[in-house]
Motif scaffolding. Sequence first.
Motif, PDB file in Angstrom:
ATOM      1  N   ASN A   1       0.837  -1.208   0.000  1.00 21.09           N
ATOM      2  CA  ASN A   1       0.000   0.000   0.000  1.00 21.09           C
ATOM      3  C   ASN A   1       0.867   1.252   0.000  1.00 21.09           C
ATOM      4  N   PRO A   2       0.355   2.357  -0.582  1.00 21.78           N
ATOM      5  CA  PRO A   2       1.098   3.626  -0.532  1.00 21.78           C
ATOM      6  C   PRO A   2       1.309   4.036   0.931  1.00 21.78           C
ATOM      7  N   PRO A   3       2.507   4.464   1.274  1.00 19.99           N
ATOM      8  CA  PRO A   3       2.771   4.834   2.669  1.00 19.99           C
ATOM      9  C   PRO A   3       1.949   6.041   3.111  1.00 19.99           C
ATOM     10  N   GLN A   4       1.446   5.963   4.329  1.00 24.05           N
ATOM     11  CA  GLN A   4       0.810   7.106   4.989  1.00 24.05           C
ATOM     12  C   GLN A   4       1.537   7.321   6.321  1.00 24.05           C
ATOM     13  N   ILE A   5       2.178   8.455   6.437  1.00 28.34           N
ATOM     14  CA  ILE A   5       3.016   8.750   7.602  1.00 28.34           C
ATOM     15  C   ILE A   5       2.443   9.957   8.331  1.00 28.34           C
ATOM     16  N   CYS A   6       2.197   9.792   9.627  1.00 29.71           N
ATOM     17  CA  CYS A   6       1.630  10.877  10.443  1.00 29.71           C
ATOM     18  C   CYS A   6       2.615  11.228  11.551  1.00 29.71           C
ATOM     19  N   ILE A   7       2.976  12.507  11.627  1.00 29.91           N
ATOM     20  CA  ILE A   7       3.935  12.980  12.625  1.00 29.91           C
ATOM     21  C   ILE A   7       3.221  13.919  13.580  1.00 29.91           C
ATOM     22  N   THR A   8       3.264  13.608  14.873  1.00 28.01           N
ATOM     23  CA  THR A   8       2.594  14.428  15.893  1.00 28.01           C
ATOM     24  C   THR A   8       3.559  14.702  17.045  1.00 28.01           C
ATOM     25  N   ALA A   9       3.193  15.676  17.883  1.00 30.26           N
ATOM     26  CA  ALA A   9       3.988  16.017  19.070  1.00 30.26           C
ATOM     27  C   ALA A   9       3.050  16.369  20.213  1.00 30.26           C
ATOM     28  N   GLN A  10       3.394  15.913  21.397  1.00 30.31           N
ATOM     29  CA  GLN A  10       2.590  16.160  22.599  1.00 30.31           C
ATOM     30  C   GLN A  10       3.470  16.769  23.679  1.00 30.31           C
ATOM     31  N   ARG A  11       2.987  17.870  24.258  1.00 34.09           N
ATOM     32  CA  ARG A  11       3.768  18.587  25.275  1.00 34.09           C
ATOM     33  C   ARG A  11       3.845  17.768  26.564  1.00 34.09           C
ATOM     34  N   GLN A  12       5.042  17.737  27.179  1.00 34.17           N
ATOM     35  CA  GLN A  12       5.242  17.118  28.478  1.00 34.17           C
ATOM     36  C   GLN A  12       5.850  18.143  29.427  1.00 34.17           C
ATOM     37  N   SER A  13       5.951  17.772  30.695  1.00 36.88           N
ATOM     38  CA  SER A  13       6.422  18.730  31.692  1.00 36.88           C
ATOM     39  C   SER A  13       7.854  19.182  31.437  1.00 36.88           C
ATOM     40  N   ASN A  14       8.672  18.310  30.885  1.00 41.11           N
ATOM     41  CA  ASN A  14      10.084  18.650  30.688  1.00 41.11           C
ATOM     42  C   ASN A  14      10.526  18.552  29.230  1.00 41.11           C
ATOM     43  N   GLY A  15       9.595  18.636  28.303  1.00 43.86           N
ATOM     44  CA  GLY A  15       9.962  18.573  26.890  1.00 43.86           C
ATOM     45  C   GLY A  15       8.785  18.161  26.026  1.00 43.86           C
ATOM     46  N   TRP A  16       9.074  17.353  24.994  1.00 43.61           N
ATOM     47  CA  TRP A  16       8.056  16.937  24.036  1.00 43.61           C
ATOM     48  C   TRP A  16       8.180  15.452  23.734  1.00 43.61           C
ATOM     49  N   GLN A  17       7.016  14.829  23.462  1.00 44.18           N
ATOM     50  CA  GLN A  17       6.998  13.451  22.967  1.00 44.18           C
ATOM     51  C   GLN A  17       6.507  13.475  21.527  1.00 44.18           C
TER      52      GLN A  17
END
Length: 527
Positions: free
Chosen positions: A432-448
């Motif tokens: 299948n054609p690739p579907q790539i999703c990039i997200t970021a979630q704030r944390q107390s000491n940085g980002w996930q």
Amino acid sequence: MSRSSSHAVATPFVVTIDLSAMNDTELTSFLATLPKDSEAAFVVISVPTGMLIEEIRAVLARHLQMPVLELAHGMAVQPRQVFLIPEGQNVMVTRGFFHLIPQEHVHDASLSQDSRDALAAPLPQQEESQVEGFVPLSEDAAVAASQEEESDRHLVEQNLRQSETRYHRLYNKTPVMLHTIDASGTLISVSDYWLRKLGYKRQEVLGRKFSQFLTPTSAHHVETVLLPQYSELEVCIDVPYQMVCRNGVILDILLSAIAERDPAGRFVRFLTVVVDVSELQRTQQELAHRAAALARSNAELEQFAYVVSHDLQEPLRAMVAFSELLRQSYSNQLDDRAETYLQYIVDGGVRMQQLIDGILSLSRISYRQQMIEAIDTTAIVETVMQILASPIAKTNATIIYSDLPIINGDRNQILQLFQNLISNALKFCGSNPPQICITAQRQSNGWQFSVQDNGIGIEAEQQSRIFKLFQQLYTQTNTQGYGIGLAICKKIVERHNGQLWLDSIPGQGTTFHFTLVTSATTTGTDE
């Protein structure tokens, strides 16, 4: 009160002395001032809390050359005698016996000679019938009262003995060294464990300066810093010193102590706990040496890998170049088998060059100093998409991202991190054609961050291998890879004080999660 022989009123000379306020010479001089014709003359010495009565009794008896007894409630008066009582308790004499009385009935040893003479004067005598409010008791009532008083006295004495026994057991059996020193730094009590640990006998220790059992450096600190400073601060905790055992062995110790004061506020003694940390110190030093050796070894290995990888590049380039030149120059003279062999040489050389490039990239991450700056991760992803434009177009991939944050980090390393993860998603996309999703979630000491794809996924038993160097889960016939990209990703994340892990379902896709712990972070939308 009656003056009969069975109920005579004693003529006492009672003086209570705080042991910490007098040295032996002063105490001996004072004892000499007692009236020699007083049959009831005696001295009561108050033993400070934390000092063992039997030890003080032995020391005084040796120095004063006279009997020293531990006073108990109801004990008969004995003239020309020295008695010891616990601090906070005092005595009076009635009917020829000692009785413990409250503090306000005590006369201090600092009284003038006139006051002492007044205390030594006989008390006025009077018949019991002359005492106001006196009601004679019947013989049976008097006997019953006497028996009840005797029973109470025995109960008090038993409780006191049990309490002192428990205290002595705790003091001597506790597996730490305990001792008490006076204001001059002289040892006035030590525990059994203290003696066993250092190899001394009690009579060899009491009356000597605590500093005599320390190394010269520690002794100097005790005399010039500990006693002057901590007598004012009331307490000291975990002060490092070195004690010397009788056999010459040096112990590393941590000393904690509480300063005790008399009612006038004068510093009188230290109640001290000493913990032997020699073994802990040796273990910590050994661990520190091993850690330093390991750090040096790792640094040398990283530098070696960098140098060797760099030096291998030139001969590999020569091998590939001359193989290509041989094939071009003599193509009409080579049969198919020779062409195949030359192609193997070229392909092997190219592959070796790519492996060396990967090793160099990995060693640079550890070896080179990071250049920390503010990084717009949205711009990083867009740059990666430009670099990977060809495979993105070839696979007809879709990459979704929005509201990615601005972080602090090394720009080149963060770029390589996203490039490797997105490239991985493009390689292992399945049919299948690739579907790539990039997200970021704030944390107390940085980002996930999360990079999710819809690719072939990874079996659970293979997931523990995925971040190891040169670990390929698929052969060359499936995809092009060398087992370096994810190892580089893990190293980059760790250098940014983060963690890298994955969730995967075979046949449905994989999500790589990583945290970037930074000193300051803001979202891109805040700019």
